[in-house]
Design a protein around this motif. Structure first.
Motif, PDB file in Angstrom:
ATOM      1  N   ALA A  69      -4.559  46.577  30.535  1.00  0.00           N
ATOM      2  CA  ALA A  69      -5.266  45.359  30.114  1.00  0.00           C
ATOM      3  C   ALA A  69      -6.567  45.702  29.391  1.00  0.00           C
ATOM      4  O   ALA A  69      -6.911  45.060  28.386  1.00  0.00           O
ATOM      5  CB  ALA A  69      -5.537  44.467  31.316  1.00  0.00           C
ATOM      6  N   GLU A  70      -7.276  46.708  29.865  1.00  0.00           N
ATOM      7  CA  GLU A  70      -8.525  47.124  29.210  1.00  0.00           C
ATOM      8  C   GLU A  70      -8.273  47.583  27.780  1.00  0.00           C
ATOM      9  O   GLU A  70      -9.063  47.290  26.883  1.00  0.00           O
ATOM     10  CB  GLU A  70      -9.203  48.241  30.000  1.00  0.00           C
ATOM     11  N   ARG A  71      -7.176  48.326  27.561  1.00  0.00           N
ATOM     12  CA  ARG A  71      -6.837  48.777  26.207  1.00  0.00           C
ATOM     13  C   ARG A  71      -6.586  47.591  25.282  1.00  0.00           C
ATOM     14  O   ARG A  71      -6.995  47.602  24.125  1.00  0.00           O
ATOM     15  CB  ARG A  71      -5.627  49.705  26.230  1.00  0.00           C
ATOM     16  N   VAL A  72      -5.929  46.552  25.794  1.00  0.00           N
ATOM     17  CA  VAL A  72      -5.674  45.366  24.979  1.00  0.00           C
ATOM     18  C   VAL A  72      -6.980  44.644  24.679  1.00  0.00           C
ATOM     19  O   VAL A  72      -7.275  44.308  23.533  1.00  0.00           O
ATOM     20  CB  VAL A  72      -4.684  44.406  25.682  1.00  0.00           C
ATOM     21  N   VAL A  73      -7.786  44.411  25.711  1.00  0.00           N
ATOM     22  CA  VAL A  73      -9.033  43.656  25.547  1.00  0.00           C
ATOM     23  C   VAL A  73     -10.017  44.403  24.649  1.00  0.00           C
ATOM     24  O   VAL A  73     -10.744  43.798  23.869  1.00  0.00           O
ATOM     25  CB  VAL A  73      -9.660  43.342  26.933  1.00  0.00           C
ATOM     26  N   ALA A  74     -10.031  45.725  24.721  1.00  0.00           N
ATOM     27  CA  ALA A  74     -10.960  46.528  23.925  1.00  0.00           C
ATOM     28  C   ALA A  74     -10.454  46.782  22.508  1.00  0.00           C
ATOM     29  O   ALA A  74     -11.189  47.297  21.677  1.00  0.00           O
ATOM     30  CB  ALA A  74     -11.209  47.862  24.620  1.00  0.00           C
ATOM     31  N   GLY A  75      -9.225  46.397  22.215  1.00  0.00           N
ATOM     32  CA  GLY A  75      -8.628  46.672  20.908  1.00  0.00           C
ATOM     33  C   GLY A  75      -9.231  45.842  19.797  1.00  0.00           C
ATOM     34  O   GLY A  75     -10.011  44.908  20.016  1.00  0.00           O
ATOM     35  N   LEU A  76      -8.860  46.186  18.575  1.00  0.00           N
ATOM     36  CA  LEU A  76      -9.358  45.489  17.398  1.00  0.00           C
ATOM     37  C   LEU A  76      -8.852  44.055  17.320  1.00  0.00           C
ATOM     38  O   LEU A  76      -9.559  43.169  16.875  1.00  0.00           O
ATOM     39  CB  LEU A  76      -8.952  46.245  16.126  1.00  0.00           C
ATOM     40  N   LEU A  77      -7.604  43.826  17.734  1.00  0.00           N
ATOM     41  CA  LEU A  77      -7.039  42.485  17.733  1.00  0.00           C
ATOM     42  C   LEU A  77      -7.255  41.849  19.100  1.00  0.00           C
ATOM     43  O   LEU A  77      -6.492  42.080  20.024  1.00  0.00           O
ATOM     44  CB  LEU A  77      -5.533  42.537  17.447  1.00  0.00           C
ATOM     45  N   GLN A  78      -8.312  41.094  19.235  1.00  0.00           N
ATOM     46  CA  GLN A  78      -8.598  40.457  20.508  1.00  0.00           C
ATOM     47  C   GLN A  78      -7.490  39.468  20.855  1.00  0.00           C
ATOM     48  O   GLN A  78      -7.113  38.640  20.019  1.00  0.00           O
ATOM     49  CB  GLN A  78      -9.942  39.725  20.453  1.00  0.00           C
ATOM     50  N   PRO A  79      -6.967  39.553  22.058  1.00  0.00           N
ATOM     51  CA  PRO A  79      -5.887  38.633  22.436  1.00  0.00           C
ATOM     52  C   PRO A  79      -6.412  37.215  22.618  1.00  0.00           C
ATOM     53  O   PRO A  79      -7.472  37.013  23.193  1.00  0.00           O
ATOM     54  CB  PRO A  79      -5.397  39.198  23.767  1.00  0.00           C
ATOM     55  N   ARG A  80      -5.680  36.259  22.088  1.00  0.00           N
ATOM     56  CA  ARG A  80      -5.988  34.858  22.358  1.00  0.00           C
ATOM     57  C   ARG A  80      -5.374  34.456  23.692  1.00  0.00           C
ATOM     58  O   ARG A  80      -5.879  33.614  24.401  1.00  0.00           O
ATOM     59  CB  ARG A  80      -5.427  33.994  21.242  1.00  0.00           C
ATOM     60  N   LEU A  81      -4.269  35.131  24.011  1.00  0.00           N
ATOM     61  CA  LEU A  81      -3.522  34.833  25.219  1.00  0.00           C
ATOM     62  C   LEU A  81      -2.887  36.114  25.739  1.00  0.00           C
ATOM     63  O   LEU A  81      -2.360  36.897  24.950  1.00  0.00           O
ATOM     64  CB  LEU A  81      -2.416  33.814  24.908  1.00  0.00           C
ATOM     65  N   MET A  82      -2.943  36.311  27.050  1.00  0.00           N
ATOM     66  CA  MET A  82      -2.204  37.390  27.691  1.00  0.00           C
ATOM     67  C   MET A  82      -1.326  36.766  28.759  1.00  0.00           C
ATOM     68  O   MET A  82      -1.803  36.012  29.602  1.00  0.00           O
ATOM     69  CB  MET A  82      -3.140  38.414  28.329  1.00  0.00           C
ATOM     70  N   VAL A  83      -0.036  37.077  28.690  1.00  0.00           N
ATOM     71  CA  VAL A  83       0.908  36.608  29.690  1.00  0.00           C
ATOM     72  C   VAL A  83       1.384  37.822  30.470  1.00  0.00           C
ATOM     73  O   VAL A  83       1.831  38.805  29.885  1.00  0.00           O
ATOM     74  CB  VAL A  83       2.120  35.891  29.036  1.00  0.00           C
ATOM     75  N   ILE A  84       1.246  37.746  31.776  1.00  0.00           N
ATOM     76  CA  ILE A  84       1.757  38.804  32.639  1.00  0.00           C
ATOM     77  C   ILE A  84       3.065  38.322  33.235  1.00  0.00           C
ATOM     78  O   ILE A  84       3.105  37.355  33.994  1.00  0.00           O
ATOM     79  CB  ILE A  84       0.745  39.199  33.729  1.00  0.00           C
TER      80      ILE A  84
END
Length: 136
Positions: A33-48
């Motif tokens: 999750a940290e890799r996604v949040v810290a990435g260049l494309l900020q997530p608008r939505l994360m579904v687990i």
């Protein structure tokens, strides 16, 4: 054995879990999750997607709350999907289901309010597809 798979679907990210979310494996979920949040494309939505989740302890709950807080601080949303009944009971007892939206399927969690591409569409594999396995 625990596994985390992360896929980008439009403006959303789908995180699929398999195994037991406990003290050891919660670290793997947080790192993904940290890799996604810290990435260049900020997530608008994360579904687990919890369809493959067999167990979740307090460490797993803490990780899910932390992910919710990271996303909320950035104006993004966390949703949980396909939670098995035994895990759903834990989410109800802890109140996690009151904090984070829970949906019957990943497709529904992704589709509601224009959350992103439907889960049935092929993922844009420009994402950092992550497969992490931990003996558990």
């Amino acid at each position: 054995m625990f596994a985390v798979e992360v896929r980008q679907l439009g403006q959303a990210w789908l995180v699929s879990l398999r195994g037991e979310l406990d003290f050891t494996s919660a670290v793997q979920l947080r790192e993904a999750a940290e890799r996604v949040v810290a990435g260049l494309l900020q997530p608008r939505l994360m579904v687990i997607d919890c369809a493959g989740l067999g167990f979740c302890d307090s460490s797993g709950i803490s990780s899910l709350i932390a992910i919710h807080q990271w996303l909320s601080a950035r104006g993004s949303t966390l949703r949980l999907a396909a939670v098995p009944p035994t895990v759903a009971r834990i989410f109800r007892l802890t109140g996690l289901d009151q904090l984070v939206g829970v949906y019957p399927t990943a497709s529904e969690a992704l589709a509601v309010d224009g959350g992103g591409a439907a889960a049935s569409s092929s993922p844009a594999d420009t994402s950092a597809s992550t497969h992490a396995a931990v003996q558990g």
